[in-house]
Scaffold this motif. Structure first.
Motif, PDB file in Angstrom:
ATOM      1  N   LEU A   1      35.981  34.980  32.467  1.00 40.51           N
ATOM      2  CA  LEU A   1      35.712  34.590  33.869  1.00 40.51           C
ATOM      3  C   LEU A   1      34.901  35.645  34.699  1.00 40.51           C
ATOM      4  N   GLU A   2      35.016  36.865  34.324  1.00 44.09           N
ATOM      5  CA  GLU A   2      33.668  37.878  34.945  1.00 44.09           C
ATOM      6  C   GLU A   2      32.340  37.384  34.448  1.00 44.09           C
ATOM      7  N   GLU A   3      32.166  36.925  33.152  1.00 44.12           N
ATOM      8  CA  GLU A   3      30.840  36.503  32.768  1.00 44.12           C
ATOM      9  C   GLU A   3      30.440  35.114  33.227  1.00 44.12           C
ATOM     10  N   ASP A   4      31.276  34.444  33.552  1.00 42.82           N
ATOM     11  CA  ASP A   4      31.180  32.949  33.929  1.00 42.82           C
ATOM     12  C   ASP A   4      30.383  32.815  35.104  1.00 42.82           C
ATOM     13  N   GLU A   5      29.024  32.162  34.949  1.00 42.49           N
ATOM     14  CA  GLU A   5      28.367  31.940  36.159  1.00 42.49           C
ATOM     15  C   GLU A   5      29.027  31.181  37.391  1.00 42.49           C
ATOM     16  N   ASN A   6      29.755  30.287  36.741  1.00 40.04           N
ATOM     17  CA  ASN A   6      30.366  29.382  37.948  1.00 40.04           C
ATOM     18  C   ASN A   6      31.329  30.082  38.642  1.00 40.04           C
ATOM     19  N   SER A   7      32.046  31.065  38.120  1.00 36.71           N
ATOM     20  CA  SER A   7      33.110  31.673  39.057  1.00 36.71           C
ATOM     21  C   SER A   7      32.754  32.851  39.656  1.00 36.71           C
ATOM     22  N   ARG A   8      33.384  33.227  40.621  1.00 37.03           N
ATOM     23  CA  ARG A   8      33.404  34.272  41.458  1.00 37.03           C
ATOM     24  C   ARG A   8      33.378  35.706  40.786  1.00 37.03           C
ATOM     25  N   LYS A   9      32.249  36.675  40.945  1.00 38.92           N
ATOM     26  CA  LYS A   9      32.458  37.756  39.990  1.00 38.92           C
ATOM     27  C   LYS A   9      33.355  38.913  41.040  1.00 38.92           C
ATOM     28  N   ILE A  10      34.287  39.361  40.388  1.00 36.30           N
ATOM     29  CA  ILE A  10      35.076  40.293  41.298  1.00 36.30           C
ATOM     30  C   ILE A  10      34.810  41.933  40.780  1.00 36.30           C
ATOM     31  N   GLY A  11      34.011  41.871  39.399  1.00 33.28           N
ATOM     32  CA  GLY A  11      33.851  43.085  39.240  1.00 33.28           C
ATOM     33  C   GLY A  11      35.351  43.871  38.528  1.00 33.28           C
ATOM     34  N   THR A  12      36.062  42.850  37.837  1.00 35.06           N
ATOM     35  CA  THR A  12      37.226  43.604  37.462  1.00 35.06           C
ATOM     36  C   THR A  12      37.138  44.508  36.119  1.00 35.06           C
ATOM     37  N   THR A  13      38.322  45.275  35.847  1.00 39.14           N
ATOM     38  CA  THR A  13      38.031  46.272  34.742  1.00 39.14           C
ATOM     39  C   THR A  13      38.199  45.501  33.337  1.00 39.14           C
ATOM     40  N   LYS A  14      38.304  44.334  33.460  1.00 40.48           N
ATOM     41  CA  LYS A  14      38.340  43.445  32.194  1.00 40.48           C
ATOM     42  C   LYS A  14      39.480  43.885  31.328  1.00 40.48           C
ATOM     43  N   SER A  15      40.436  44.118  32.011  1.00 36.59           N
ATOM     44  CA  SER A  15      41.627  44.971  31.091  1.00 36.59           C
ATOM     45  C   SER A  15      42.724  43.667  30.772  1.00 36.59           C
TER      46      SER A  15
ATOM     47  N   ARG B   1      34.504  52.738  45.739  1.00 33.20           N
ATOM     48  CA  ARG B   1      34.741  51.458  45.416  1.00 33.20           C
ATOM     49  C   ARG B   1      34.282  51.191  44.385  1.00 33.20           C
ATOM     50  N   VAL B   2      34.850  50.546  43.273  1.00 43.77           N
ATOM     51  CA  VAL B   2      34.166  50.015  42.008  1.00 43.77           C
ATOM     52  C   VAL B   2      34.320  48.421  42.037  1.00 43.77           C
ATOM     53  N   GLY B   3      33.319  47.935  41.550  1.00 46.53           N
ATOM     54  CA  GLY B   3      33.312  46.298  41.565  1.00 46.53           C
ATOM     55  C   GLY B   3      32.851  45.988  42.664  1.00 46.53           C
ATOM     56  N   GLU B   4      33.019  44.418  42.924  1.00 44.30           N
ATOM     57  CA  GLU B   4      32.360  43.778  44.106  1.00 44.30           C
ATOM     58  C   GLU B   4      33.467  43.906  45.556  1.00 44.30           C
ATOM     59  N   GLY B   5      32.919  43.469  46.603  1.00 46.44           N
ATOM     60  CA  GLY B   5      33.827  43.207  47.690  1.00 46.44           C
ATOM     61  C   GLY B   5      33.084  44.189  48.704  1.00 46.44           C
ATOM     62  N   PRO B   6      34.012  43.777  50.024  1.00 46.89           N
ATOM     63  CA  PRO B   6      33.293  44.656  51.385  1.00 46.89           C
ATOM     64  C   PRO B   6      33.698  46.004  51.212  1.00 46.89           C
ATOM     65  N   PHE B   7      32.766  46.802  51.876  1.00 48.18           N
ATOM     66  CA  PHE B   7      32.992  48.323  51.944  1.00 48.18           C
ATOM     67  C   PHE B   7      32.150  48.776  53.037  1.00 48.18           C
ATOM     68  N   PRO B   8      32.547  48.532  54.322  1.00 45.40           N
ATOM     69  CA  PRO B   8      31.993  48.841  55.453  1.00 45.40           C
ATOM     70  C   PRO B   8      31.056  50.260  55.445  1.00 45.40           C
ATOM     71  N   THR B   9      31.545  51.274  54.869  1.00 43.50           N
ATOM     72  CA  THR B   9      30.789  52.556  55.115  1.00 43.50           C
ATOM     73  C   THR B   9      29.875  52.893  54.069  1.00 43.50           C
TER      74      THR B   9
ATOM     75  N   TYR C   1      38.523  39.902  46.757  1.00 40.89           N
ATOM     76  CA  TYR C   1      38.106  41.392  45.916  1.00 40.89           C
ATOM     77  C   TYR C   1      39.076  42.532  45.958  1.00 40.89           C
ATOM     78  N   VAL C   2      39.995  41.989  44.914  1.00 45.16           N
ATOM     79  CA  VAL C   2      41.349  42.935  45.145  1.00 45.16           C
ATOM     80  C   VAL C   2      41.882  42.852  43.709  1.00 45.16           C
TER      81      VAL C   2
END
Ligand code: GDP
Ligand code: IMO
Ligand code: MG
Length: 429
Positions: free
Chosen positions: A117-131, A274-282, A239-240
């Motif tokens: 899922l992380e590598e699938d171009e058609n799905s949203r990349k979350i930047g998971t730990t792939k665990s 923060r590791v991976g994708e998602g909002p990080f205001p500062t 992104y959680v």
């Protein structure tokens, strides 16, 4: 009897491992209540550094009992590597590690799905730990998971695995053209039947065990993984992570009543990562962010995948949010020493969104991309504090930074951590 929840207030990696190990000395039992091998909790003792993905971080204290609660998703392969690593260091856990019968398992196909899922171009990349963490929790919710109790009954496990492995192999083939061939399937079956035999020695009814210990007035730490902003309900969705790291999750993930939770301590890194994708205001994408990353050793635990952590200034809006959700009144402020060399330090006090001031983290995620952090600039201390052990001996500017954090987050900083080792800690009282 007293119980304590240790919870991350940011996006994980706040130093929960160090703090849990530190507190464990005064507790009898240390229990993990959620997450899986996506966690990486570091404990440094002398020249040795241990990273725990599944074992509770109190395990290095001889004679302390450790429990992996029903809310955790367990990867047996990683668990037994961790146990073996401790054995090599002369640490025997055989009589003091317990695992709940009801904990779900991370299976090899969960890892394949996570990675795919992380590598699938058609799905949203979350930047998971792939665990395999997310797919394992998904199966739990879909009522198609395998639990520790399933694993220890060889005959029924064999039947369950036959059905599930067929389903998963069809799913992988039809969605991703991935072929789980017969050899692969037979290998999974054989390995998991073997893990079942090993896990039998650790399996308990965690809820019954903990409630009996509570009756005996034992002291218990509940060690959270990840952090509040990665919570599936209260974090920066989507992104959680796929579980609830917040303190409320202890009751579900360990089978105890809320009336038995005495105190929640929030772990706050003196800046933010923060590791991976998602909002990080500062987040700082400039040389200051790089300086924080280099000085703070902000690289992920796995030297092979070694992802850099994104770095930025401390955001007190999210810490205040975490304090509210978890019921935190006391904070352990970690990695203050990482700010030693900074001439000026910024701390985010509130947000500006579309020209309006927000004191609270917005629940409407449509607003998140428009957040502009409002900073206060403070003078740095520009000296090494890693040897300081007495709060009074901290430089004035470090004390001012701590006081301002207390004011902005409406909580007390009771402990300050100035290095990764146990003794690099300042107890305020
Ligand atoms: P956790 O996931 O919350 O347990 O945190 P991690 O172990 O993933 O990341 C924290 C990192 O910072 C580890 O490498 C710790 O050894 C280190 N660490 C913890 N506290 C301190 C501190 O006060 N100062 C410094 N310099 N490093 C710390
Ligand atoms: P500890 O317990 C930091 C992040 C991942 C990704 C998102 C989802 O060491 O603080 P997942 O594999 O859980 O599906 O990934 O959550 N993440 C963590 N970030 N510390 C952790 O654990 C994390 N566990 C998951 O990077 O962004
Ligand atoms: Mg970590």
């Amino acid at each position: 009897m007293s119980t304590l929840v240790i919870v991350g207030t940011q996006w994980g990696d706040e130093g929960k491992g160090k703090v849990t190990d530190l507190f464990a000395e005064n507790y009898d039992i240390i229990a993990r209540y959620q997450g899986g091998s996506n966690a990486g909790h570091t404990v440094v003792i002398g020249d040795d550094s241990y990273i725990f993905h599944l074992l509770p971080s109190g395990i290095l204290h001889e004679a302390k009992i450790c429990l992996i609660g029903n809310g955790v998703v367990l990867d047996p392969e990683i668990l037994f590597v961790e146990i073996e690593n401790l054995r090599k260091h002369g640490i025997d856990i055989s009589k003091r590690l317990f695992i709940d019968y009801k904990a779900h398992l991370i299976m090899p196909y969960h890892k394949i799905i996570d990675e795919t899922l992380e590598e699938d171009e058609n799905s949203r990349k979350i930047g998971t730990t792939k665990s395999g963490n997310g797919p394992a929790y998904a199966d739990k919710i879909c009522r198609s998971g395998i639990r520790v109790c399933d694993l220890i009954h060889a005959e029924s496990l064999s039947v369950k695995l036959d059905i599930l492995l067929k389903q998963k192999s069809n799913y992988l083939m039809s969605n991703y053209c991935i072929n789980l061939d017969k050899k692969h399937i037979d290998d999974i079956k054989e390995r998991y039947l073997h893990y079942g035999k090993l896990l039998k020695n650790f399996a308990v009814d965690g809820s019954l065990f903990l409630n009996e210990q509570i009756k005996k007035r034992k002291n218990i730490i509940f060690e959270g993984a990840q952090g509040t902003m990665l919570d599936i309900d209260h974090g920066t969705y989507p992104y959680v992570t796929s579980s609830n790291p917040i303190a409320g999750s202890v009751c579900i993930g360990c089978g105890i009543s809320p009336i038995y939770i005495d105190k929640v301590v929030g772990i706050v890194k003196a800046y933010a990562t923060r590791v991976g994708e998602g909002p990080f205001p500062t987040e700082l994408k400039d040389s200051i962010g790089q300086q924080l990353r280099d000085v703070g050793y902000e690289y992920e635990y796995d030297p092979e995948t070694g992802r850099p952590r994104r770095c930025g200034w401390l955001d007190t809006v999210i810490v205040k949010y975490a304090n509210r959700i978890n019921g935190i009144k006391e904070i352990v402020l970690t990695k203050l020493d990482v700010l030693n060399s900074f001439k000026k330090i910024q701390v985010c006090r509130e947000y500006k969104i579309n020209n309006e001031i927000y004191q609270h983290y917005p629940a409407d995620s449509e607003l998140i991309p428009f957040i502009e952090p409002v900073y206060e600039e403070m003078d740095g201390w520009e000296e090494d504090i890693s040897l300081v052990r007495d709060f009074k001996k901290l430089p004035d500017n470090a004390k001012k930074y701590i006081t301002r954090i207390e004011e902005l987050t409406e909580s007390i900083v009771s402990i300050v951590s100035v290095g990764p080792k146990r003794d690099q800690t300042i107890f305020r009282n």
